[in-house]
Structures are given as C-alpha cells and as structure tokens.
Design an enzyme around this catalytic site. Structure first.
Site: not given
Ligand code: HEM
Ligand SMILES: *[C@@H]1O[C@H](CO)[C@@H](O)[C@H](O)[C@H]1NC(C)=O
Ligand SMILES: *[C@@H]1O[C@H](CO)[C@@H](O)[C@H](O)[C@H]1NC(C)=O
Ligand SMILES: *[C@@H]1O[C@H](CO)[C@@H](O)[C@H](O)[C@H]1NC(C)=O
Length: 354
Positions: A94-95, A98, A102, A273
């Site tokens: 997710h970092d 978008v 950073d 699993t």
C-alpha cells in the site's frame, strides 16, 4: 513424472511469449530499469538475485551510516504475531502503490491534513504500524535522523516475508529511500486495485507502477497469509449467481461471515496454511478456493493462468520471483534528499504544525 514435465514444458512455452509483452494500459510513470531476468521461471540458481535497484537505492545502504539498522527492524518483526507480519507485507504494498514507497501510508490525520492515506477506504485492516514505530524509536535512539520510515517499511515487508516463509523467501532489500510529506486518502482508490478487479484492470494498475504481469502474479501470492474482512468478498458468497468460488468453501465462508451483531467478521485468506507465505495460494486459485474476484481472475487470461500453474508446480521458482518482485515494487517513485526528508517520528512529518 513424464506427464508433469510435459505440462511444465507447455507452461514454459506459454511463459516465453507472456514475458515478451510490453506494458499494459498505456504510459508507465516509473519504468523499472531493464532486468536481466525477465524470463520466468529462471534456471534453478542461487536465491534472490534482485532486480537492479532504482537510482540511489543500494543494498547495505545503512552498513556505514547506522550499523545494525536492518537487524533492529528484523528483531522488531520477529516478535510480532503472524497476523501482524502479514499486515507488514501488505503495508509495504500500500505504501509503494500510493505516491511511491515514501512512508506516506504511515502519516496520521492532523488539523492541516485530516484525510491522509490511512483513512482511505482500501486501508481496511491495515496493521503493523506499531512494529514500524517500535523499530523507528530504537533506530532514532541509536542514529538520530538517519534511517527513513520508508526504508523501515520496506525492510519490515521483506523480513515478514522471510519469517512467514520459514526462511524460504530470503532476499536483499536495497535502501536509501526518503520520506514524503504528502498523504491523501483521495489517492488510495485510484491507485490500489479493488478486490473485484478483473485481469485487464489488474495488469493495468500494476503496469502503472512499472510492474509487469509476471510481477503481479508473483506478488498476488501474498494472499496466502493474513486475513480479510467479509465485506471485501461477500458479493461472491451464496446466493451469488455469478461467483465461481468452490461451493464448499463458499458455504463455509458464508457461515463464518454470519454475525449476530452485524459485525464485519474476518476470515483467513488461505483456508489451508493461513500463516505460511507459500505457493498454496496458487493451488487455491486453481481449485477456485480464493476469496476475491481479483484472485480468481488470474485463471481468466492465458498468460496469468500459465504463471499460476508455474508457481503452483515450482514453489522455489515462485519464492525467488516473489523476492525479485518485492524489490522491484520497492523502486516505485522513490524520493531522494531533494524531495524528501528523514522523519523523526513515522506518523508525522518534521517541522510542520500538527
Ligand atoms: C492484485 C491486487 C490486490 C488486491 C485486489 C488486493 C486486495 C486485498 C484485500 C481486499 C484484502 C483484505 C482487506 C480486508 O478486507 O481486510 C487484502 C489483504 C491482504 N493483501 Fe492484498 N491485494 C492485492 C495485492 C496484494 C499485494 C501485491 C500484496 C503484497 C505483496 C498483498 C498483500 C496482502 C496481505 C498480506 C493481506 C492480508 C493483510 C492482513 O492480514 O492484515 N496484496 N488484499
Ligand atoms: C481506515 O479507514 C477507516 C474509515 O475511514 C477508519 O475508520 C479506520 O480507522 C482506518 N484504519 C486505520 C488502520 O487507520
Ligand atoms: C471457519 O471457522 C472455523 C471455526 O473458527 C475455522 O476452523 C475454519 O477454518 C473457518 N473456515 C474458513 C474457510 O474460514
Ligand atoms: C488462449 O489459449 C487458447 C488455448 O490454447 C487459445 O485457443 C486462445 O487463442 C488463447 N487466447 C489468447 C488471447 O491468446
């Protein structure tokens, strides 16, 4: 055995053509550097030969600037439970998707910026923030102002992959990222693929980050760990008329998603699993025992289907590819000293009112 090899040969032939395709969905704002290993599967060889890092990033970046920095992060990840470890793998994704890798995903709401990324709809159940904060506070005490939050997120995603695969996924993560100072909830939906995405959309959204179809299928294996809220896939449960989910799994999920209080329950991504980062995910895709339409979609185009079968049949090859794709994802729109900073606290930018 002979039959298995014949299937593998077909898969390899399909892959040969798949890996020659160029980007999908138009322009790529961050083309990745040409990789010497664009064929998949590569020859069985030593683990983890990472894609050449983006400009400025380097393996062992903190070796002289803050010795032991990577070990501090690894120790913080080691003690987290399996669910939090899964959350750390997703946090890195997710970092990076978008505004680049950073640490914009870590910024908390302030009066000046009340709607940062973490309040965007796709953030649902993002977790692991406290592990990043714990590592950061040790690192700030040891080497103030040196280790970026963006690099901590990248190391933590790498280390969580290592632990959840019992050491089978082991790769070097280049570093030297700076932290950004912009974080907007409004940028999450346009950049993060939704669970109902079809294969065309998935390819396009990864291509927009410089990641090809091979990377996309390899990274999707992260859905062999962690959990999902029922709301992310409830449209695929009975009485859905269009879902191709295995009916036995669908019935079990339906039961587990039923809540007397109306709460949005969670279930494991991988019914077999749940705490292992392994190629079981690809077996689940093939047997239609996956949660999201975006997982099921990987069977619906020839190139992605071939990659799913290849990963299911050759787990070691997938493990290497997963590491390479994580490194490549970590190159996305990286900031430098010119347009970034090293945050003092990961939840807030430096020297701004909050
Ligand atoms: C291919 C497109 C992708 C889509 C549509 C997608 C979508 C989702 C959704 C909807 C959830 C569940 C959120 C919830 O309801 O709680 C989830 C969980 C998760 N995703 Fe993905 N994802 C994608 C790719 C990735 C990638 C590339 C990674 C990392 C490499 C990743 C790692 C994870 C992990 C580890 C979880 C479980 C998180 C936890 O247990 O806290 N996903 N994803
Ligand atoms: C995600 O967004 C929702 C809705 O805006 C918010 O209530 C929630 O606290 C956010 N989650 C995290 C982990 O920040
Ligand atoms: C449903 O819940 C039961 C009881 O907690 C659990 O053992 C089972 O693994 C769950 N099944 C799925 C598919 O989530
Ligand atoms: C996909 O594979 C099938 C069977 O091999 C073939 O008939 C079809 O033309 C292929 N589709 C595309 C778009 O390449």
């Amino acid at each position: 055995m002979a039959a298995k090899l014949a299937v593998l040969a077909v898969v390899l032939a399909l892959l040969g053509s798949a890996s020659c395709q160029s980007g999908y969905g138009g322009g790529s704002p961050n083309p990745s550097p040409p990789s010497p290993t664009t064929t998949y599967p590569p020859a069985p060889s030593p683990p983890a030969s990472p894609t050449p890092p983006a400009s400025g990033l380097k393996v062992g970046y903190y070796d002289d600037k803050c010795p032991g920095a990577e070990a501090v992060v690894r120790d913080a990840v080691r003690v987290a439970d399996a669910g939090i470890k899964a959350g750390l793998v997703r946090l890195f994704f997710h970092d990076c998707f978008v505004r680049g890798c950073d640490a914009s995903v870590l910024l908390k709401p302030t009066d000046a910026n009340p709607q940062p990324e973490m309040l965007g709809i796709p953030n649902l159940s993002l977790r692991g923030f406290e592990v990043i904060d714990a590592a950061k506070s040790v690192l700030e005490a040891r080497c103030p102002g040196v280790v970026s939050c963006a690099d901590i997120v990248a190391f933590a995603g790498r280390d969580a992959s290592y632990f959840l695969s019992n050491g089978a996924i082991a790769f070097a993560m280049p570093a030297g990222r700076y932290d950004g100072d912009v974080s907007l909830a409004s940028e999450t939906i346009p950049n993060l693929p939704p669970p109902f995405a079809d294969v065309t959309r998935l390819k396009a959204m990864f291509a927009a980050k410089g990641l090809d179809t091979v990377d996309m299928v390899a990274l999707s294996g992260a859905h062999s760990i962690g959990r999902s809220h029922c709301s992310s896939f409830s449209d695929r449960l009975p009485p859905s008329a269009t879902s191709d989910m295995d009916p036995t799994l669908a019935a079990e999920l339906k039961a587990n998603c039923t809540s007397a209080t109306g709460a949005d329950n969670t279930v494991s991504q991988d019914y077999r699993t749940p705490d292992q980062l392994d190629s079981q995910y690809y077996m689940n895709v093939i047997s239609r025992k996956v949660l999201f339409a975006s997982d099921a979609a990987l069977l619906k185009s020839n190139d992605t289907r071939a990659l799913v079968y290849a990963a299911a049949m050759a787990p070691k090859v997938w493990q290497n590819k997963f590491g390479e794709a994580m490194v490549k994802m970590g190159n996305t729109e990286v900031k430098t000293a010119a347009n970034g900073e090293i945050r003092k606290v990961c939840g807030f930018v430096n020297n701004k009112p909050y």
